[in-house]
Structure formats: structure tokens, C-alpha cells
Design an enzyme around this catalytic site. Structure first.
Site, PDB file in Angstrom:
ATOM      1  N   GLU A   1       0.835  -1.206   0.000  1.00 27.81           N
ATOM      2  CA  GLU A   1       0.000   0.000   0.000  1.00 27.81           C
ATOM      3  C   GLU A   1       0.871   1.259   0.000  1.00 27.81           C
ATOM      4  OE1 GLU A   1      -3.199  -0.520   2.702  1.00 27.81           O
ATOM      5  OE2 GLU A   1      -4.068   1.458   2.329  1.00 27.81           O
TER       6      GLU A   1
ATOM      7  N   GLU B   1       2.163   1.679  -3.455  1.00 30.11           N
ATOM      8  CA  GLU B   1       1.039   2.088  -4.319  1.00 30.11           C
ATOM      9  C   GLU B   1       0.756   3.583  -4.119  1.00 30.11           C
ATOM     10  OE1 GLU B   1      -2.658   0.085  -3.457  1.00 30.11           O
ATOM     11  OE2 GLU B   1      -3.777   1.309  -4.907  1.00 30.11           O
TER      12      GLU B   1
ATOM     13  N   CYS C   1      -8.532  -2.054   4.027  1.00 31.65           N
ATOM     14  CA  CYS C   1      -8.483  -3.260   4.868  1.00 31.65           C
ATOM     15  C   CYS C   1      -9.776  -3.553   5.596  1.00 31.65           C
ATOM     16  CB  CYS C   1      -7.326  -3.170   5.847  1.00 31.65           C
ATOM     17  SG  CYS C   1      -7.146  -1.552   6.556  1.00 31.65           S
TER      18      CYS C   1
ATOM     19  N   SER D   1      -7.426   1.776  -2.292  1.00 27.10           N
ATOM     20  CA  SER D   1      -6.206   1.030  -2.595  1.00 27.10           C
ATOM     21  C   SER D   1      -6.571  -0.347  -3.143  1.00 27.10           C
ATOM     22  CB  SER D   1      -5.387   0.874  -1.313  1.00 27.10           C
ATOM     23  OG  SER D   1      -4.535  -0.238  -1.411  1.00 27.10           O
TER      24      SER D   1
ATOM     25  N   LYS E   1     -15.573  -9.545   8.449  1.00 21.98           N
ATOM     26  CA  LYS E   1     -14.508 -10.390   7.888  1.00 21.98           C
ATOM     27  C   LYS E   1     -15.063 -11.741   7.445  1.00 21.98           C
ATOM     28  CE  LYS E   1     -10.831  -7.770   8.284  1.00 21.98           C
ATOM     29  NZ  LYS E   1      -9.992  -7.406   7.132  1.00 21.98           N
TER      30      LYS E   1
ATOM     31  N   GLU F   1     -16.212 -10.890   4.074  1.00 21.28           N
ATOM     32  CA  GLU F   1     -15.046 -10.673   3.210  1.00 21.28           C
ATOM     33  C   GLU F   1     -14.460 -12.013   2.736  1.00 21.28           C
ATOM     34  OE1 GLU F   1     -11.126  -9.352   4.933  1.00 21.28           O
ATOM     35  OE2 GLU F   1     -11.338  -7.679   3.557  1.00 21.28           O
TER      36      GLU F   1
ATOM     37  N   GLU G   1     -13.869 -11.888  -5.223  1.00 18.91           N
ATOM     38  CA  GLU G   1     -12.669 -11.130  -5.633  1.00 18.91           C
ATOM     39  C   GLU G   1     -11.443 -11.580  -4.826  1.00 18.91           C
ATOM     40  OE1 GLU G   1     -15.516  -9.821  -4.540  1.00 18.91           O
ATOM     41  OE2 GLU G   1     -16.124  -8.083  -5.742  1.00 18.91           O
TER      42      GLU G   1
ATOM     43  N   CYS H   1     -10.764  -1.702  14.888  1.00 21.89           N
ATOM     44  CA  CYS H   1     -11.153  -3.111  15.090  1.00 21.89           C
ATOM     45  C   CYS H   1     -11.248  -3.532  16.547  1.00 21.89           C
ATOM     46  CB  CYS H   1     -10.154  -4.029  14.418  1.00 21.89           C
ATOM     47  SG  CYS H   1     -10.119  -3.832  12.661  1.00 21.89           S
TER      48      CYS H   1
END
Ligand code: HC0
Ligand code: SF4
Ligand code: SF4
Length: 573
Positions: free
Chosen positions: A278, A281, A298, A318, A357, A360, A365, A502
Site C-alpha cells: 500500500e 502504491e 483493509c 487502494s 470479515k 469478506e 474477488e 477493530c
């Protein structure tokens, strides 16, 4: 300031206090149920009623403003009987299967029944029998347990600005849930699970995965690898009676080894890897002036929020996968190859503080080896249950270390679990990589703490870089509106869907409202992570020797072809 008398005690408090707050500041307990500090202050359940001299009826203390000279009684026969009647009425139509309820022994209604010494329920109300909504990947809703306090509705609306939960109907028919009696999976819920942590009873819980994990551990054909998120170590101890903020990293690892996992790795390693990817990037986007601000990627709650509500911003996010997903992809590629294991036989379990999560891990993807990067996600609460099933005394376990290579991490990665941590970790690396100079101070104080929107300016090679950090979707939404209106410009923005980051995710141990009132749980748990950062010898991601090793052996360099294949993705819904 205002002075009033509560139960014969003279109490002086600021004038914006409620009678409830004034009483608690004087050490007097007034029970509550629908009350959630600063979030749900509606006086609806009437568990907190008190007698006020001169008033004809009992008053709900959570919404009653203090006045000079007020005389309040919190513990008269009239008050006790009224409170008891309220709780009995709730119990009379409640699905009282406590033994099999998720919240057994951690339920605020059960606590009240116990404190009020309710031994039998004198009138049996009509029971509603409704279907339990199991369709979401993350959230289970059992309307039969709902006490209509509205805490979940307020959190979803007021803190998260999502507003997919609400009240419907009136009187006995009143219901709480998604609009038009839909499943939570059919409305634009972001799976953050903040409604779960707000609920005082067992009406909301995570979609459980414990049995899948036990089955995988027992299956001799499967190589079962577990990874733990930064925020787990800051809260797991609470489940075993340790004070909030106790860091239990070593004991957690020891417990996981005893549960039978083949390898115990640290999501923190992948957080360091994320920073490398990241950070580079970001420098690339900065050089080309492309799609700024860049947003962090994230938090799956934040990503889903963007997909539903700001699809125009998806290109600004990102392309890095989250650390949990990067870790899964690394395990099923680099680690599999190095150890001669077929990725199809590897089962990756993540322990996350987060219900999103779970969603996720099922996204298409995020399956770059041909298999899901992560097979299954447990919350902190689920891990605690597994530990309780098998280990006699968690607190007396020895401190053990994560397994080699994918267990090595830095102080930068552990602070990912608290708001501002991802940005701080990124800045430590971006600054040093871009300038070739050492940072004099690693702590970026401006972006620490629990302020809703935090900003910092960092000079890199003569250019001023503006960064911002937000936590909770309500705050993210405010910031996005300012950015879109041209009032604010930033180069880089960190967004975490949960207030505090979190550490207060939807999968973290339940904390009842009395404790929430006496401490800021975000700050307590954050301390554990900042202390772990301080205690680490290496505190910058680019100095993690194992990260350098994995680039040498496998990925070549950040943002290489191979890293794009395995560590990056694009959300385009
Ligand atoms: Fe988080 Fe994470 S820090 S999202 O908040 O970035 O869940 O703890 O594991 O993936 O590392 C959650 C916590 C993670 C990820 C990391 C990030
Ligand atoms: Fe609202 Fe989050 Fe609960 Fe979904 S998970 S209903 S978005 S609070
Ligand atoms: Fe999950 Fe963390 Fe995002 Fe909350 S802030 S939804 S816990 S990733």
C-alpha cells in the site's frame, strides 16, 4: 454546576448531566436497559425510573435533566415495584430459553431479573414465534429474543449512518428489524456487527463457524493453519476475567497450539506486507497525481459501504487486499510451495474481531489461488468458546511464540487494530522509503486518540502530504461529503467502519453498559496495542526481516506482477 439531593446525599454535577449520570457519579446504581450512553437515550424501557419530589409520576432518569434543588429518591418501594413490573412484563413475552441462548450469563435482561429477585412471572404474555434470520453471512437475528430497546437501531442509524434497522407497527405488534420484514441479507447492511455489540440480549449474534473449524482440525487430510488479527490479543483476556486492556498475545498463541492447529501465524505479518504494498502504491499514485485521495482497503465494512453508497469512490480505494486476505493468499501460494503442500489441502482459519470479515472471506474477488484465500473466520468470542471447551485455565497458560516466518511482525502492524494505526504504520514506511531518512519520532500523535476525524501533515521530499483518519461510518460519511464538496483535500485517508477501529469490532467480547459507562473501552483496549508496539524491537514494516525474505524469495518487489496476482484486487460492484 447544579446541586441536587439523591437518596439524601447532596450531589454537585455539571448542569448538562442527567439524573442517571448524577446518581452514578455519586456511587448510586440505577438499573437501565434501553440506555446506551450518547447513542440511545430515549427513556423507553422505564427500568431506570425514580421518584422526584413534586412530580406526580415516576420519571425515567436517563432522560431527566438535573435541576438545582431537585430531590430524587431512587430506591423506594414504589420505584422497586415499578421497575420489577417492567422487567416482568418483558420476560412474560420473551423467549426464555436461557440455557441455549448465546447471551446466557452475559445478558443484561437476565442480570436484571436476577438483581430484582424475580422468582416467577405472574402473568404469561402472548409469545411471538418468528423465524430466525440466518441468511446473512455475518449477522443472525432472532426476533423472539428482542426486547424492543432500540439500541441496535440507534447504533446502525446514528453511529453508522446506515439505518437499515428500524421499528415497525405499534403496541403488541411492535417489531425491530430491517424494513418491510426483509432479511438483513436483503438490505444494504455492511456487516459491521455494531448492532450485535449494542444488543443487551441474544437477539443479534454472529453467524457461528466453530463446528467447521473443529471438523477441519479432526480431518487428517487437511493442513489447518490459523492466523490472528491484531485486535484479538487486546480483548481475548476479557473472556477469562482479565482486566480490559490486558495483552494476551503469548497465551493466545499457546491456546491455539493446544487446540490442534498445525500452524499458528500472525495476521500482523500480513499487515506489514500490506504496508509495503500500500505504501508503494501510494507513492506511485502521488508521483502520477492519480486518483487521490487514496483510501485504505483493509476494512470490509467500509468497502461494502462504498459499494452501496459511494460507488464513484471505488477507484480511490487502494487495490491492496486486507491483511487477512493477503495472509490467506500467501499461505496458499508461497507457504504451500515451500512446504510441498497442495493448496487444496490447506484450510485457513482467521480469528478476527470482526463480523464483516466473515463476509469478506466469501467474496469472489478474494480467491486468487483458485481457492478462497481464507476458508473460515471465527470471532474473538467464538475463539474464547473453543478455548473454554478444551483448556482448563487460560490465564495460567505459558507465553508462546507464533510459528516461524509468517508469524514475524513489527510494532507498526500491531497498531492496525486501533483507529489511526494503519495510517501511522504506512507513514513510518512511506516517509523512510521515499526520503531515505530515518524518522526522529515514530509516534504520529495527531492521528492517535478517539477524535472522530483526525488529520496530519507530513513533509516528504519538500512536498506536504495531507492525511486524514476516520472511524465509524458516520464520521466517514461526514468526511466524504467535505471531500466531495471541495472543502477538504487529502492525499491519503484511513477509514475503519467501527468506532475506535477493530478493537471494538462486532466480534469482540461483550461489554455491558455499566462498564461502558465507567470507561472508554476503545482507549483501554488501544493501550494493549500501543504497548505491544512499544515493546517490539522492530517497529517499521520495511524493517521486518521476514518481509524482506519473502520479497527476495517470491514476490521480487512491492507491486510486482506476482504481488498484483496474489495480493491485490479490485472491487467494482
Ligand atoms: Fe482489523 Fe486488519 S486491523 S482489519 O481492523 O488492516 O478485523 O484487528 O485483522 O485484515 O491486520 C480486523 C483487526 C485485522 C485485516 C489487520 C487490517
Ligand atoms: Fe447496521 Fe452494521 Fe448491524 Fe448491518 S451490521 S444492521 S450496518 S449495525
Ligand atoms: Fe471489521 Fe475492523 Fe472494519 Fe470494524 S473496523 S468492520 S472490526 S475491519
Amino acid at each position: 454546576n447544579v446541586t441536587l439531593t439523591i437518596d439524601g446525599q447532596r450531589v454537585t454535577v455539571p448542569e448538562n448531566y442527567t439524573v442517571l449520570e448524577a446518581a452514578r457519579s455519586a456511587g448510586i446504581n440505577i438499573p437501565t436497559l434501553c440506555y446506551l450512553k450518547e447513542i440511545n437515550e430515549v427513556g423507553a424501557c422505564r427500568v431506570c425510573v425514580v421518584e422526584v419530589e413534586g412530580a406526580r409520576t415516576l420519571q425515567a432518569s436517563c432522560v431527566l435533566q438535573v435541576e438545582d434543588g431537585m430531590v430524587v429518591k431512587t430506591n423506594t418501594k414504589k420505584v422497586r415495584e415499578a421497575r420489577k413490573a417492567v422487567v416482568e412484563l418483558m420476560l412474560s413475552s420473551h423467549d426464555r430459553k436461557c440455557l441455549t441462548c448465546e447471551r446466557n450469563n452475559k445478558c443484561e435482561l437476565q442480570n436484571l431479573a436476577n438483581e430484582f429477585n424475580i422468582k416467577e412471572i405472574s402473568f404469561e404474555g402472548k409469545m411471538k414465534v418468528e423465524t430466525v434470520d440466518m441468511k446473512s453471512t455475518s449477522i443472525v437475528r432472532d426476533p423472539n429474543k428482542c426486547v424492543l430497546c432500540g439500541r441496535c437501531v440507534s447504533v446502525c442509524n446514528r453511529v453508522q449512518n446506515i439505518g437499515v434497522l428500524g421499528f415497525a407497527n405499534r403496541g403488541f405488534e411492535t417489531k425491530v428489524g430491517p424494513v418491510a420484514e426483509k432479511s438483513i441479507s436483503e438490505v444494504p447492511c455492511i456487516n459491521c456487527g455494531q448492532c450485535i455489540t449494542a444488543c443487551p440480549v441474544g437477539a443479534l449474534r454472529e453467524k457461528e463457524s466453530i463446528d467447521y473449524v473443529w471438523d477441519a482440525i479432526e480431518d487428517s487430510n487437511k493442513h489447518v493453519v490459523v492466523q490472528t488479527a491484531p485486535a484479538i490479543r487486546a480483548a481475548l483476556g476479557e473472556e477469562f476475567g482479565l482486566p480490559m486492556g490486558t495483552r494476551v498475545t503469548g497465551k493466545m498463541v499457546a491456546a491455539l497450539k493446544r487446540l490442534g492447529f498445525d500452524k499458528v501465524f500472525d495476521t500482523d505479518f500480513a499487515a506489514d506486507l500490506t504496508i509495503m504494498e500500500e505504501g508503494h502504491e501510494f507513492l506511485e499514485r502521488l508521483k502520477n497525481g492519480e486518483k487521490l485521495p487514496m483510501f485504505t482497503s483493509c476494512c470490509p465494512g467500509w468497502i461494502k459501504y462504498c459499494e452501496h453508497y459511494h460507488p464513484d469512490l471505488l477507484d480511490n480505494i487502494s487495490t491492496c487486499k486486507s491483511p487477512q486476505e493477503m495472509m490467506g493468499a500467501v499461505i496458499k501460494s508461497y507457504y504451500a510451495k515451500k512446504n510441498g503442500i497442495d493448496p487444496k489441502d490447506i484450510y485457513v482459519v482467521s480469528v478476527m474481531p470482526c463480523t464483516a470479515k466473515k463476509f469478506e472471506s466469501q467474496r469472489e474477488e478474494l480467491q486468487s489461488t483458485g481457492y478462497a484465500d481464507v476458508d473460515i473466520v471465527l470471532t474473538t468470542r467464538e475463539l474464547a468458546k473453543m478455548v473454554k471447551q478444551t483448556i482448563n485455565d487460560f490465564t495460567s497458560l505459558p507465553e508462546e511464540d507464533f510459528d516461524e516466518v509468517l508469524g514475524e511482525s513489527t510494532g507498526a502492524s500491531v497498531i492496525f487494530g486501533v483507529t489511526g494505526g494503519v495510517m501511522e504504520a504506512a507513514l513510518r514506511t512511506v516517509y523512510e522509503v521515499a526520503t531515505g531518512k530515518k524518522l526522529k519520532k515514530l509516534e504520529f500523535e495527531n492521528i492517535r486518540g478517539m477524535e472522530g476525524i483526525k488529520e496530519a501533515l507530513v513533509e516528504i521530499n519538500g512536498k506536504e502530504i495531507k492525511v486524514a483518519v476516520v472511524h465509524s461510518i458516520g464520521q466517514a460519511n461526514k468526511l466524504i461529503e467535505k471531500i466531495k464538496a471541495g472543502e477538504k483535500f487529502y492525499h491519503f485517508v484511513e477509514v475503519m467502519a467501527c468506532s475506535g477501529g477493530c478493537i471494538t469490532g462486532g466480534g469482540q467480547p461483550y461489554v455491558n453498559d455499566k462498564i461502558k459507562l465507567s470507561k472508554d473501552i476503545r482507549k483501554e483496549r488501544a493501550k494493549a496495542l500501543y504497548n505491544e508496539d512499544k515493546a517490539k524491537k522492530i517497529r517499521k514494516s520495511h524493517e521486518n526481516p521476514m518481509i524482506n525474505k519473502i520479497y527476495d524469495e517470491y514476490f521480487d518487489k512491492p507491486n510486482s506482477h506476482k504481488s498484483h496476482e496474489l495480493l491485490h484486487t479490485h472491487y467494482k460492484k
